[in-house]
Scaffold this motif. Structure first.
Motif, PDB file in Angstrom:
ATOM      1  N   UNK A 130       8.215   1.108  -4.893  1.00  0.00           N
ATOM      2  CA  UNK A 130       6.982   0.357  -4.638  1.00  0.00           C
ATOM      3  C   UNK A 130       6.139   1.075  -3.584  1.00  0.00           C
ATOM      4  N   UNK A 131       6.785   1.632  -2.570  1.00  0.00           N
ATOM      5  CA  UNK A 131       6.053   2.373  -1.539  1.00  0.00           C
ATOM      6  C   UNK A 131       5.324   3.569  -2.144  1.00  0.00           C
ATOM      7  N   UNK A 132       5.905   4.194  -3.140  1.00  0.00           N
ATOM      8  CA  UNK A 132       5.262   5.319  -3.827  1.00  0.00           C
ATOM      9  C   UNK A 132       3.981   4.847  -4.517  1.00  0.00           C
ATOM     10  N   UNK A 133       4.040   3.676  -5.147  1.00  0.00           N
ATOM     11  CA  UNK A 133       2.848   3.116  -5.789  1.00  0.00           C
ATOM     12  C   UNK A 133       1.786   2.788  -4.741  1.00  0.00           C
ATOM     13  N   UNK A 134       2.200   2.170  -3.642  1.00  0.00           N
ATOM     14  CA  UNK A 134       1.269   1.823  -2.556  1.00  0.00           C
ATOM     15  C   UNK A 134       0.629   3.084  -1.989  1.00  0.00           C
ATOM     16  N   UNK A 135       1.440   4.092  -1.711  1.00  0.00           N
ATOM     17  CA  UNK A 135       0.935   5.352  -1.127  1.00  0.00           C
ATOM     18  C   UNK A 135      -0.106   5.983  -2.052  1.00  0.00           C
ATOM     19  N   UNK A 136       0.193   6.034  -3.357  1.00  0.00           N
ATOM     20  CA  UNK A 136      -0.733   6.649  -4.312  1.00  0.00           C
ATOM     21  C   UNK A 136      -2.029   5.848  -4.414  1.00  0.00           C
ATOM     22  N   UNK A 137      -1.926   4.540  -4.429  1.00  0.00           N
ATOM     23  CA  UNK A 137      -3.126   3.703  -4.547  1.00  0.00           C
ATOM     24  C   UNK A 137      -3.995   3.813  -3.303  1.00  0.00           C
ATOM     25  N   UNK A 138      -3.376   3.818  -2.137  1.00  0.00           N
ATOM     26  CA  UNK A 138      -4.150   3.943  -0.910  1.00  0.00           C
ATOM     27  C   UNK A 138      -4.806   5.312  -0.812  1.00  0.00           C
ATOM     28  N   UNK A 139      -4.130   6.326  -1.272  1.00  0.00           N
ATOM     29  CA  UNK A 139      -4.725   7.670  -1.274  1.00  0.00           C
ATOM     30  C   UNK A 139      -5.933   7.701  -2.207  1.00  0.00           C
ATOM     31  N   UNK A 140      -5.800   7.071  -3.385  1.00  0.00           N
ATOM     32  CA  UNK A 140      -6.919   7.021  -4.336  1.00  0.00           C
ATOM     33  C   UNK A 140      -8.102   6.248  -3.778  1.00  0.00           C
ATOM     34  N   UNK A 141      -7.833   5.195  -3.037  1.00  0.00           N
ATOM     35  CA  UNK A 141      -8.894   4.329  -2.523  1.00  0.00           C
ATOM     36  C   UNK A 141      -9.416   4.772  -1.159  1.00  0.00           C
ATOM     37  N   UNK A 154       4.612  -2.236   1.292  1.00  0.00           N
ATOM     38  CA  UNK A 154       5.351  -2.622   0.081  1.00  0.00           C
ATOM     39  C   UNK A 154       6.210  -3.848   0.349  1.00  0.00           C
ATOM     40  N   UNK A 155       6.901  -3.854   1.480  1.00  0.00           N
ATOM     41  CA  UNK A 155       7.759  -4.987   1.835  1.00  0.00           C
ATOM     42  C   UNK A 155       6.930  -6.255   2.034  1.00  0.00           C
ATOM     43  N   UNK A 156       5.751  -6.123   2.649  1.00  0.00           N
ATOM     44  CA  UNK A 156       4.871  -7.283   2.861  1.00  0.00           C
ATOM     45  C   UNK A 156       4.393  -7.837   1.521  1.00  0.00           C
ATOM     46  N   UNK A 157       3.922  -6.952   0.636  1.00  0.00           N
ATOM     47  CA  UNK A 157       3.452  -7.398  -0.680  1.00  0.00           C
ATOM     48  C   UNK A 157       4.558  -8.109  -1.456  1.00  0.00           C
ATOM     49  N   UNK A 158       5.752  -7.524  -1.439  1.00  0.00           N
ATOM     50  CA  UNK A 158       6.878  -8.135  -2.152  1.00  0.00           C
ATOM     51  C   UNK A 158       7.235  -9.486  -1.553  1.00  0.00           C
TER      52      UNK A 158
END
Length: 195
Positions: A130-141, A154-158
Motif C-alpha cells: 500500500x505504501x508503494x501505491x501511496x508513494x507513486x500517487x503522491x509523486x504523480x500528484x 498507508x497505515x492511516x488510510x487503512x
C-alpha cells in the motif's frame, strides 16, 4: 506427527468451493461456527470431503486466510494501475464484508498461534504494498507531506477505512455518508494535482 493419508490437491475446484463456503460461513456466523458438518452442508458436499482437503480445521483456516489474502493482493495489483488508486484503495478497505472477515481472523488468532503469525506477516506485506501505491500517487500528484512517510499514510488510510467499515455494520447511514465524503476527497486529490 503428520498423517500419511491422501489429501486433495490445492488446485481442485472442490477445495476452492469449500474455501468460498467457509468464507461465507465465517462472515455470516463467525469462525466458531465453521465446522466440517456446516461447511459441507453449505458447499453441498459430504462432510468427509472437508477432511479430504484439509486434515484439520486449523489447516482449513490457514488455507482460507491465504486464499482471502491472495485475492486481496490481486485486487491491490489492479488498483495500483488504475486512476485515483487511493480512492479505490479506500473503497476496498472500507468494505464491510472484508472488515468482518478481518475481525474473525483476528479473533481466531487469539486461539491459534499459527494464525497470529500469518496475520503479522501479511500485515507487513500489505503495508509495504500500500505504501508503494501511496508513494507513486503522491509523486504523480506532486504532493509532499514533510516528516510523514508513505508507510504512515498507508497505515492511516487503512485504519480510517477499516474503522468506518467496522462501524458501518452498526450505523449504516452514517457509514455510507462518511465513506462517500472520504472517497470524494481522495478522487479530488487524484484529479487536481499540484502545479
Amino acid at each position: 506427527m503428520t498423517s500419511n493419508r491422501r489429501i486433495g490437491t490445492e488446485s481442485s475446484d472442490t477445495r476452492r468451493q469449500l474455501l468460498i463456503a467457509a468464507g461465507e460461513l465465517m462472515r455470516e456466523e463467525g469462525y466458531a461456527e465453521v465446522t466440517s458438518r456446516k461447511l459441507a452442508q453449505r458447499a453441498g458436499l459430504k462432510p468427509q470431503l472437508v477432511h479430504y482437503y484439509f486434515r484439520t480445521m486449523g489447516d482449513l483456516f490457514e488455507a482460507l486466510f491465504k486464499f482471502s489474502t491472495e485475492r486481496y493482493l490481486a485486487q491491490l495489483d489492479r488498483i495500483a494501475t488504475e486512476k485515483a488508486p487511493l480512492a479505490r484503495l479506500f473503497e476496498l478497505n472500507s468494505d464491510p464484508a472484508g472488515a468482518t472477515m478481518q475481525l474473525e481472523f483476528l479473533a481466531l488468532a487469539n486461539h491459534r498461534k499459527e494464525m497470529h503469525e500469518l496475520i503479522a506477516a501479511f500485515g507487513q506485506e500489505l503495508n509495504t504494498r500500500v505504501a508503494t501505491i501511496v508513494r507513486a500517487e503522491f509523486a504523480d500528484q506532486g504532493a509532499l507531506f514533510p516528516n510523514v512517510t508513505p508507510e504512515e499514510i498507508a497505515a492511516i488510510l487503512e485504519a480510517v477505512a477499516r474503522g468506518l467499515a467496522f462501524s458501518g455494520r452498526f450505523n449504516e447511514d452514517r457509514f455510507a455518508g462518511t465513506r462517500k465524503v472520504v472517497s470524494t476527497w481522495l478522487q479530488a486529490v487524484a484529479t487536481n494535482p499540484r502545479p
